[in-house]
Design an enzyme around this catalytic site. Structure first.
Site, PDB file in Angstrom:
ATOM      1  N   SER A   1      -0.304  11.507  10.169  1.00  0.00           N
ATOM      2  CA  SER A   1      -0.614  11.233   8.762  1.00  0.00           C
ATOM      3  C   SER A   1      -1.680  12.140   8.163  1.00  0.00           C
ATOM      4  O   SER A   1      -1.656  12.408   6.965  1.00  0.00           O
ATOM      5  CB  SER A   1      -1.017   9.775   8.596  1.00  0.00           C
ATOM      6  OG  SER A   1      -2.052   9.439   9.481  1.00  0.00           O
TER       7      SER A   1
ATOM      8  N   HIS B   1       5.626   8.654   7.868  1.00  0.00           N
ATOM      9  CA  HIS B   1       5.642   9.838   6.994  1.00  0.00           C
ATOM     10  C   HIS B   1       6.886  10.709   7.200  1.00  0.00           C
ATOM     11  O   HIS B   1       7.000  11.766   6.586  1.00  0.00           O
ATOM     12  CB  HIS B   1       4.373  10.668   7.211  1.00  0.00           C
ATOM     13  CG  HIS B   1       3.141   9.909   6.849  1.00  0.00           C
ATOM     14  ND1 HIS B   1       2.637   9.870   5.575  1.00  0.00           N
ATOM     15  CD2 HIS B   1       2.346   9.097   7.600  1.00  0.00           C
ATOM     16  CE1 HIS B   1       1.558   9.095   5.545  1.00  0.00           C
ATOM     17  NE2 HIS B   1       1.364   8.611   6.768  1.00  0.00           N
TER      18      HIS B   1
ATOM     19  N   LYS C   1       5.950   4.662   1.285  1.00  0.00           N
ATOM     20  CA  LYS C   1       5.685   6.106   1.182  1.00  0.00           C
ATOM     21  C   LYS C   1       6.956   6.781   0.655  1.00  0.00           C
ATOM     22  O   LYS C   1       7.211   6.718  -0.545  1.00  0.00           O
ATOM     23  CB  LYS C   1       5.211   6.629   2.536  1.00  0.00           C
ATOM     24  CG  LYS C   1       3.889   5.958   2.954  1.00  0.00           C
ATOM     25  CD  LYS C   1       3.345   6.434   4.254  1.00  0.00           C
ATOM     26  CE  LYS C   1       1.973   5.874   4.533  1.00  0.00           C
ATOM     27  NZ  LYS C   1       1.964   4.424   4.850  1.00  0.00           N
TER      28      LYS C   1
HETATM   29  C1  LIG Z   1       1.383   6.528  10.362  1.00  0.00           C
HETATM   30  C2  LIG Z   1       1.086   5.295   9.579  1.00  0.00           C
HETATM   31  N1  LIG Z   1       1.411   4.088  10.088  1.00  0.00           N
HETATM   32  C3  LIG Z   1       1.157   2.949   9.423  1.00  0.00           C
HETATM   33  C4  LIG Z   1       0.559   2.956   8.183  1.00  0.00           C
HETATM   34  C5  LIG Z   1       0.283   1.664   7.495  1.00  0.00           C
HETATM   35  O1  LIG Z   1       1.273   1.366   6.581  1.00  0.00           O
HETATM   36  P1  LIG Z   1       0.987   0.432   5.324  1.00  0.00           P
HETATM   37  O2  LIG Z   1       0.255   1.247   4.311  1.00  0.00           O
HETATM   38  O3  LIG Z   1       2.326  -0.033   4.865  1.00  0.00           O
HETATM   39  O4  LIG Z   1       0.140  -0.707   5.838  1.00  0.00           O
HETATM   40  C6  LIG Z   1       0.201   4.192   7.601  1.00  0.00           C
HETATM   41  C7  LIG Z   1      -0.422   4.348   6.275  1.00  0.00           C
HETATM   42  O5  LIG Z   1      -0.632   3.572   5.468  1.00  0.00           O
HETATM   43  C8  LIG Z   1       0.476   5.379   8.322  1.00  0.00           C
HETATM   44  O6  LIG Z   1       0.121   6.572   7.817  1.00  0.00           O
END
Ligand SMILES: Cc1ncc(COP(=O)(O)O)c(C=O)c1O
Length: 386
Positions: free
Chosen positions: A178, A206, A238
């Site tokens: 990320s 992502h 996303k």
């Molecule tokens: C790789 C990754 N996993 C999980 C999440 C968490 O997802 P959410 O925003 O839906 O809680 C994120 C970013 O928010 C992320 O970048």
């Protein structure tokens, strides 16, 4: 709480340039956003395909709200699991080529829930050091042993797998990282997992929407099946432009999560209208491959321009394009320079990333124009000279 010293701790954060503030947005998400009455070129969102404000997605949301109301009323296992949740799960399973899928309210909750439902004390988790915080927190919550290997260092992972005497071993990786935008070597990870009898979990938050021919993510790019990667997790907020997350895998995996994932069982289901909106954005994502093609060409344009300017880019081919500046002060100052010029970019500091790798996190979207990218590059050039 007087004795807890909160004001002093907050002052400390300010001194170290680590104090975080929120910007109040008063427009839809898009290539431009309005903050405090001022319009900015937005290079900080994860709405990679530009679906968060798509007219068809909005209509689906409105229509479902008229039909189902707003609140889901309860948890999935009581009376909150609507036909929209159910239909989306079936469509996500088909999209990812898995037997079943299960929708969670957030990606954070999905990761916490899945890991703690599957492993416990005596088991072992092996994770990339750059994995998302929710994967680290899920591992801690599970009580299983946790070993973290250096970023994409699969030699080290192999050693750790050799050394492990646990019967249940779970390898966890981000698909697309990320904060770095690079990809995990999922093909090799799948072979290592098979060789050592470990299970592999990929968080493709992502990658979904952005990678693969139909946007099904990194696993689609490499044709990795449910058998090779039994646990696939991705988010809906996303690339797909809405909110929530899902886990996809075997019938047994999904049934286990329904029984045991506490962040699934003990929480109110998402509003059905979000599910209905996601069903439409999922269709757009699959059908409108021009969005991925446009993104790809914007990524090359940005990288070429940034290279010519001598910016410190990372080896990322995805819409996440970090520019490493190397200190909290430098990123805060560059981000404010860019904001003054009308560009919004993420200022990513320690401890989100390692010390000396503090960076601007620039994200591209299919809704950006080439000239927006060119003017961002000109502004970045100015920020570096400032
Ligand atoms: C790789 C990754 N996993 C999980 C999440 C968490 O997802 P959410 O925003 O839906 O809680 C994120 C970013 O928010 C992320 O970048």
């Amino acid at each position: 709480m007087k004795r807890w010293g909160l004001p002093a701790r907050l002052d400390d954060l300010k001194r170290q340039q680590l104090y975080r503030t929120r910007q109040v947005v008063s427009s839809p998400q898009g290539a431009r956003v309005v903050i405090d009455g001022e319009s900015f070129n937005n290079f900080s969102s994860n709405d990679y395909l530009g679906l968060a404000n798509h007219p068809e997605v909005i209509v689906a949301f409105q229509k479902a709200a008229s039909e189902y109301g707003v609140g889901s009323g309860s948890a999935h296992l009581i009376c909150g699991h609507s036909s929209e949740h159910h239909a989306l799960e079936e469509e996500l399973a088909e999209f990812t080529g898995r037997e079943r899928a299960l929708v969670f309210s957030t990606g954070y909750m999905a990761n916490m829930g899945v890991i703690s439902a599957l492993v416990t004390k005596g088991d072992e988790i092996l994770q990339d050091k750059l994995n998302h915080a929710s994967l680290i927190d899920g591992a801690r919550l599970s009580g299983a042993g946790l070993k973290r290997y250096s970023h994409n260092d699969l030699e080290r992972l192999q050693q750790l797998l050799h050394q492990s005497s646990s019967e249940k071993k779970l390898i966890i990786t981000d698909g697309v990282f990320s904060m770095d935008g690079d990809e995990a070597d999922v093909k090799r990870l799948a072979s290592l997992a098979a060789e050592h009898g470990a299970a592999l979990m990929v968080d493709d938050a992502h990658g979904v929407g952005v990678l693969g021919e139909t946007g099904a993510g990194l696993l689609e790019t490499y044709g990795l099946t449910q058998q090779q990667v039994p646990i696939l997790m991705a988010t809906l907020g996303k690339g797909l432009g809405t909110a929530g997350a899902f886990v996809a895998g075997s019938e047994a995996l999904i049934e286990t999560l329904i029984q045991r994932a506490r962040t699934y069982v003990f929480t109110t289901a998402m509003p059905p209208a979000i599910m209905a909106a996601t069903r439409v954005s999922l269709k757009l994502c699959q059908q409108e491959s021009w969005r991925r093609e446009k993104l790809e060409s914007l990524v090359s344009r940005f990288r070429q321009g940034a290279h010519q300017l001598g910016l410190n880019l990372m080896p990322s081919q995805t819409p996440i394009q970090p520019v490493v500046l190397g200190s909290n002060e430098a990123v805060v100052s560059a981000a404010s320079f860019l904001k003054a010029k009308g560009f919004l970019v993420g200022a990513i500091r320690h401890p989100t990333v390692a010390k000396s790798s503090e960076r601007l996190r620039i994200t591209l979207s299919a809704t950006h124009t080439e000239s927006q990218v060119d003017s961002l590059l000109a502004a970045l050039d100015g920020a570096m000279r400032d």
